[in-house]
Design a protein around this motif. Structure first.
Motif, PDB file in Angstrom:
ATOM      1  N   GLY A  35       0.809  -1.213   0.000  1.00 20.29           N
ATOM      2  CA  GLY A  35       0.000   0.000   0.000  1.00 20.29           C
ATOM      3  C   GLY A  35       0.842   1.262   0.000  1.00 20.29           C
ATOM      4  O   GLY A  35       2.076   1.230  -0.092  1.00 20.29           O
ATOM      5  N   ARG A  36       0.151   2.381   0.163  1.00 25.68           N
ATOM      6  CA  ARG A  36       0.819   3.679   0.124  1.00 25.68           C
ATOM      7  C   ARG A  36       1.792   3.851   1.284  1.00 25.68           C
ATOM      8  O   ARG A  36       2.916   4.327   1.094  1.00 25.68           O
ATOM      9  CB  ARG A  36      -0.226   4.797   0.162  1.00 25.68           C
ATOM     10  N   ARG A  37       1.374   3.486   2.466  1.00 23.10           N
ATOM     11  CA  ARG A  37       2.222   3.699   3.641  1.00 23.10           C
ATOM     12  C   ARG A  37       3.544   2.944   3.517  1.00 23.10           C
ATOM     13  O   ARG A  37       4.618   3.486   3.777  1.00 23.10           O
ATOM     14  CB  ARG A  37       1.479   3.267   4.908  1.00 23.10           C
ATOM     15  N   LEU A  38       3.466   1.685   3.097  1.00 19.91           N
ATOM     16  CA  LEU A  38       4.681   0.891   2.971  1.00 19.91           C
ATOM     17  C   LEU A  38       5.544   1.395   1.814  1.00 19.91           C
ATOM     18  O   LEU A  38       6.775   1.405   1.903  1.00 19.91           O
ATOM     19  CB  LEU A  38       4.326  -0.586   2.775  1.00 19.91           C
ATOM     20  N   SER A  39       4.907   1.843   0.734  1.00 13.61           N
ATOM     21  CA  SER A  39       5.674   2.361  -0.406  1.00 13.61           C
ATOM     22  C   SER A  39       6.480   3.583  -0.016  1.00 13.61           C
ATOM     23  O   SER A  39       7.693   3.663  -0.282  1.00 13.61           O
ATOM     24  CB  SER A  39       4.729   2.710  -1.563  1.00 13.61           C
TER      25      SER A  39
END
Length: 684
Positions: free
Chosen positions: A37-41
């Motif tokens: 997801g965005r947070r991990l990216s």
């Protein structure tokens, strides 16, 4: 090679951002199935750049304090006729400083992007691109050979193309990234010619081996001309720098690159792509010192860029384009310093400029967010009471940009002006006038923007675009559905924290580093200056009495009063007497039209150069490809073979008596020839 710098640790500097880019670009997009997801990216890419920054800071400490150096080949790709193509690192003061600047500014941009691109559909893709951009720039500045330099050079160009055209459904963005790509190809053609000449005549792609043969290269002439070979090499290399560092007339791509998202505007224009050319010329100082012709050419081009691009900033109404033309002008200042053989001063201004220009771009982006994506400074005003952090950091960035004493920009910009004044090159007098006039122009357009945005009456309700708020012109809506007439609001902490962290070096970095960078040993083994022929740095050294003394003395210099005059005039024209600009515009309409059309450079490129190239291309296609190659060489040879076959086919009748007749006739001819009287004469 110092034992304090290990190859494996240095290798982690470019590879950490690359790993983050690959993970976010593959696993975080539809290409890899959107597995993260965005947070991990954003966490992975920020971690990669953070690791690179920490190692870069440790490397800078080892280089500056312990005197550590590193110059080693890490991988040999191939050997062609004795020409070695390798991957390797050269770490000295110049490289260590660039590593820290690139990774720190990139880290701030990564953090800022979390807030700025929050609602954009290409969130993960954007983080992958900016990390890949960081990797490319690090490979460029850390290289110890021309092959790796060219790889990094082209890689930053490629990724900038992807970033400028990030919103690929927007026609203006696609036009802008194609324009940037094509203009840079013009410069890169000269660059590869310069590298090719070095490979041909020096027989190596290594920096150190090339520099060791400078004396031999300087003694050679360019075949078929009266030019010296070293002059041709240096001018070809500088043409590459003109493209990357947006020097006149190859500057036209940079203002249009504002079509990309604001974070990448800050990254491209502050510490990475546009400074690659400045870094390259400084790194190649042993070559450029051998050619006064090349240095004078650099000096003139830089002076034209510094002054005339500044004029264009005066009439811009888009907040990002004002800052973009400021970048063009400041790049001109750096180039002027290179031409004056003040390479360390150019690199010093590169460093200070990276911080305050990144601050100004990110501050502009914060204003755009707070103004619900309106970018026209004519419909702002009074923003400071709604966005106090953005206001004070933008003010600090503007003061640094105009060269206010004690601020970072003062130390580097005033050093450039003094170095040009001390230069003995033929173009130095014009260059000195240009950089002095540029001080006034810079102060005027910078504080024109500052006063229109942060002070004066609130003009939000005058925006003719209403609630559309300029979305169609520059930045897509990002999903923010607000009325442009709403009051501004301060940006979230992920936007304001990078502003504060960039504001600190924008104020103090010049005071702290001018001594070791310009007058100490920090850049001594990275930059070569022929003091006997080019005495600008020696004269600066004689005038040096400390950072504080320089700031105090700066209050008495013409540069300070020119900058103050620019600020006061902007204050009077846009706060005290706002009717005056329109009255002046009416009286100097031809000049305004010239500036509004950007000296008609785009018109010339599109209507003369592009059309001429198109006509040439059509001529080569129809005359060369279709008529000569296809028509004559390919189809023509086929027709000749077919004609010959058609004739010879008639001789193959299949009748035995025809073949017997041919044999008898042939035998008769041979006997007649060899028994005739002339056969004996021919034999003699």
């Amino acid at each position: 090679m110092s034992q304090t710098l290990s190859a494996s640790t240095l290798l982690a500097v470019p590879l950490a951002p690359l790993a983050g880019a690959v993970l976010a670009g593959v696993l975080g997009t539809t290409f890899g199935g959107n597995r993260i997801g965005r947070r991990l990216s954003h966490s992975l890419t920020i971690l990669g750049v953070l690791v690179a920054f920490i190692i870069s800071a440790m490397t800078l400490k080892s280089v500056a304090v312990d005197g550590a150096r590193f110059n080693q080949t890490l991988y040999e790709w191939m050997v062609v006729g004795g020409l070695r193509m390798e991957v390797g690192f050269m770490i000295d003061g110049l490289t260590a400083m660039m590593m820290c600047v690139v990774t720190f500014v990139s880290l701030m941009v990564h953090l800022y992007t979390i807030g700025y691109m929050e609602e954009d559909e290409g969130y993960n893709r954007f983080f992958a691109y900016i990390s890949l951009f960081t990797f490319s720039m690090l490979m460029l500045v850390m290289s110890n050979n021309f092959l790796q330099l060219f790889f990094g050079w082209e890689a930053v160009g490629l990724v900038s193309y992807l970033l400028i055209g990030f919103w690929y459904n927007k026609p203006t963005a696609i036009f802008a990234n194609m324009k940037a790509f094509l203009v840079n190809r013009v410069g890169d053609f000269g660059f590869i010619l310069g590298i090719g000449l070095i490979a041909a005549y020096a027989g190596t792609l290594s920096y150190t081996e090339t520099f060791a043969k400078v004396g031999e290269l300087a003694a050679l002439g360019f075949p078929g001309t009266d030019w010296m070979l070293i002059t041709v090499i240096c001018i070809c290399l500088f043409i590459g720098a003109m493209g990357k560092s947006a020097q006149f007339p190859l500057h036209v791509w940079l203002p249009d690159s504002m079509e990309g998202p604001t974070p990448i505007s800050a990254l491209i224009h502050a510490a990475t792509m546009v400074t690659a050319g400045i870094f390259m010329v400084a790194r190649m100082s042993p070559l450029f010192e051998q050619s006064d012709t090349a240095l004078n050419f650099i000096l003139i081009i830089g002076a034209i860029t510094a002054l005339f691009m500044g004029f264009l900033g005066i009439i811009q109404n888009d907040i990002k384009r004002v800052v973009a033309y400021s970048t063009l002008s400041q790049l001109g200042y750096m180039t002027v310093a290179l031409g004056a053989s003040a390479y360390s001063v150019a690199v010093f201004h590169l460093m200070t400029h990276a911080f305050f220009k990144a601050l100004l771009f990110l501050g502009a982006g914060s204003v755009i967010m707070g103004m619900h994506h309106n970018q026209d400074i004519r419909y702002m005003g009074g923003v400071r009471k709604y966005m106090p952090i953005t206001w004070i950091t933008s003010l600090l960035g503007s003061l640094a940009l105009i060269g206010t004493p004690l601020f970072a920009g003062f130390y580097s910009k005033d050093s450039i002006i003094e170095a040009v004044h001390a230069s003995k090159l033929p173009g130095a007098e014009f260059a000195h006038f240009a950089v002095l006039a540029g001080v006034f122009v810079t102060a005027f357009y910078s504080f024109r923007m500052y006063f229109l945005v942060f002070h004066g009456k609130e003009r939000y309700d005058q925006n003719p675009d209403g609630h559309h708020a300029h979305f169609s012109d520059e930045e897509p809506d990002h999903g923010h559905h607000h009325d442009a007439h709403e009051k501004p609001h301060e940006s979230p902490w992920v936007v304001t924290v990078p502003l504060v962290l960039l504001a600190i070096p924008s104020v103090v970095i010049g005071y702290l580093t001018i001594g070791p960078m310009l007058f100490g040993d920090f850049l001594k083994d990275a930059i070569t200056v022929d003091g006997a022929r080019h005495g600008a740095m020696a004269e600066l050294t004689e005038m040096w009495h400390g950072a504080l003394a320089m700031a105090i003395h700066g209050l008495q210099l013409p540069t300070f009063w020119l900058a103050l005059a620019g600020v006061v005039l902007a204050w009077y024209m846009y706060l005290v007497n706002p009717a005056l600009p329109a009255a002046i515009k009416a009286r100097v309409m031809p000049i305004y039209t010239l500036l509004e059309n950007k000296y008609y450079m785009d018109w010339i490129n599109e209507n003369i150069i592009a059309r001429a190239a198109r006509c040439l291309g059509i001529g080569l296609w129809k005359g060369g490809d279709q008529a000569l190659i296809d028509g004559l060489a390919v189809n023509g040879s086929a027709k000749v073979v077919a004609l010959f076959a058609a004739v010879t086919r008639r001789l193959q009748t299949g009748y035995l008596y025809h073949y017997a007749l041919a044999m008898i006739v042939g035998l008769f001819v041979l006997l007649t020839w060899f028994t005739a009287p002339w056969s004996a004469w021919i034999g003699k």
